[in-house]
Design an enzyme around this catalytic site. Structure first.
Site, mmCIF file in Angstrom:
data_model
loop_
_atom_site.group_PDB
_atom_site.id
_atom_site.type_symbol
_atom_site.label_atom_id
_atom_site.label_comp_id
_atom_site.label_asym_id
_atom_site.label_seq_id
_atom_site.Cartn_x
_atom_site.Cartn_y
_atom_site.Cartn_z
ATOM 1 N N CYS A 169 -8.823 -3.775 -9.077
ATOM 2 C CA CYS A 169 -8.355 -4.600 -7.960
ATOM 3 C C CYS A 169 -9.462 -5.412 -7.306
ATOM 4 O O CYS A 169 -9.180 -6.256 -6.440
ATOM 5 C CB CYS A 169 -7.676 -3.712 -6.920
ATOM 6 S SG CYS A 169 -6.491 -2.567 -7.638
ATOM 7 N N LYS A 337 -0.118 -8.798 0.892
ATOM 8 C CA LYS A 337 0.524 -8.146 -0.258
ATOM 9 C C LYS A 337 1.988 -7.804 0.030
ATOM 10 O O LYS A 337 2.755 -7.566 -0.907
ATOM 11 C CB LYS A 337 -0.246 -6.891 -0.653
ATOM 12 C CG LYS A 337 -1.586 -7.166 -1.326
ATOM 13 C CD LYS A 337 -2.258 -5.881 -1.779
ATOM 14 C CE LYS A 337 -3.533 -6.157 -2.553
ATOM 15 N NZ LYS A 337 -4.638 -6.658 -1.709
#
Length: 416
Positions: A169, A337
């Protein structure tokens, strides 16, 4: 007067769940649009609990450029990276300058968590079936984790250095940081920086085994993910490709480039303790490193785009780390997100551009689906469900990944 080089942003390119131009993405972030979908094609996968994903918006390609010959080494993750880079180079006014693209003065720093999953499956068939029938000459190129970076290099005939980042990530956040450091060191005049990720059930399955995916909202995808919310139940995998063009300031000014913002600081480290359990102190240290690199105090930061994946431990640990660094000077914090899903290798770059746009527009994007802040995350303004107007001079983007990888990027208003 300091002779330190300065690094500025001169171009953007984005393919994301919210759209393929930044004006559309910004508008949808502001309006709390959620791009999460129920993935019907995952319904027959035994043992997979989540049914939620966040595909990139459809995008059109010029068949004259993206023909069979030019794309034969590209899986979708490579194609996402190449197309986002084409848009960014055009935005920076460099796309048609082949002399510069091939000069060696332009480099690439690009990342993804993995290559194209279908190519991985073709390699696996050799192991499982003892057969090469599913393989061809480009199978490995599509599979390898640095496939986006090398395909960008070949497609645009770039002769400078390539830095490939595959750190889960933090892949694209580290790509920005290493591109920035390359220019500071005088190793390149400009760098293509970014990351891409292809949506596949295998990614969801990995997080599923860790009980980290959203499963309570399979029938209501618009309600998930829920960063920092008391009812959050995990992340949703997203996909996309996003690219920044970074340039040394004097070079950008000399060619009359439009300057969007300045990259001011980069901090990265590792936990060194556990593969999947985030560590608050090391997250905090990455932020401190970025602040020190930028020559800023915590109070200077007006906005943080948090990693904020909506996992139970991840959100609380990140909240703790932010409080350690910022104390009573807490800025606005939001996680985008909730709208885009977790774009993995494309996440950090997308969220860094979101920071640049927050500075440019004076608008802090909201954290959507945040109705009740988890008590363990309380005390921070997470900009719940409604964008806020604010003058932001400096913003920070955080990314934390598997293996204890931590990265923070600081961008600022050019001229401040």
């Amino acid at each position: 007067m300091s002779n330190k080089k300065r690094v500025v942003v001169t171009g953007f390119g984005a393919i994301s769940p919210l759209g393929n131009d930044w004006e559309s993405v910004s508008a949808k972030l502001k309006s709390c649009t959620n791009a999460v979908q129920a993935m019907k094609e995952w319904a027959d996968i035994k043992g997979l609990h989540t049914r939620l994903g966040c595909p990139a918006a459809p995008f059109e390609l010029d068949p004259a450029k993206y023909n069979r010959k030019s794309t034969r080494s590209m899986g979708r993750v490579g194609l996402l990276g190449v197309r986002a880079t084409e848009v960014a180079l055009a935005d920076a006014g460099l796309l048609d300058n082949q002399a510069f693209l091939s000069s060696g003065d332009l480099g690439i720093a690009y990342g993804s968590s993995a290559g194209t999953p279908s190519a991985v499956a073709d390699i696996a068939s050799l192991i499982l079936k003892r057969s090469t029938s599913d393989m061809n000459a480009n199978t490995y190129v599509r599979m390898m984790s640095h496939t986006a970076a090398v395909n960008i290099g070949v497609f645009f005939k770039i002769k400078g250095r390539i830095i490939t980042t595959s750190s889960a990530c933090t892949s694209s956040s580290q790509a920005i940081g290493y591109a920035y450091e390359t220019i500071l060191a005088g190793r390149a005049k400009a760098m293509i920086a970014g990351g891409s990720e292809e949506l596949d059930a295998s990614d969801a399955a990995i997080f599923d085994t860790l009980f980290a995916t959203s499963t309570n909202y399979n029938d209501h995808p618009e309600l998930s993910p829920r960063p920092f919310d008391a009812q959050r139940d995990g992340l949703v995998i997203g996909e996309g490709g996003c690219t920044l063009i970074l340039e040394e300031l004097d070079f950008a000014k000399a060619r009359g480039a439009k300057i969007y913002a300045e990259v001011l600081g980069f901090g990265t480290n590792s936990d060194g303790t556990h593969i999947t359990s985030p560590q608050s102190e090391q997250m905090a240290q990455a932020m401190r490193l970025a602040l020190a690199d930028a020559g800023l105090n915590a109070a200077d930061i007006g906005y943080i785009n948090a990693h904020g994946t909506a996992t139970n431990k991840g959100d609380t640990v990140e909240t703790s780390s932010i409080k350690k660094v910022f104390g009573n000077t807490l800025p606005y914090v939001s996680s985008t997100k909730g709208a885009t899903g977790h774009m993995m290798g494309a996440g950090g770059i997308t969220e860094t551009i979101t920071c640049v746009k927050a500075i440019e527009t004076g608008t802090v994007p909201p954290t959507i689906n945040l109705n009740e802040v988890d008590p363990e995350c309380a005390g921070i303004d997470f900009v719940a469900n409604t964008a806020k107007k604010a003058e932001i001079n400096f913003a920070m983007s955080n990314a934390f990944g598997f293996g204890g990888q931590n990265s923070s990027i600081i961008v600022g208003k050019y001229g401040k």
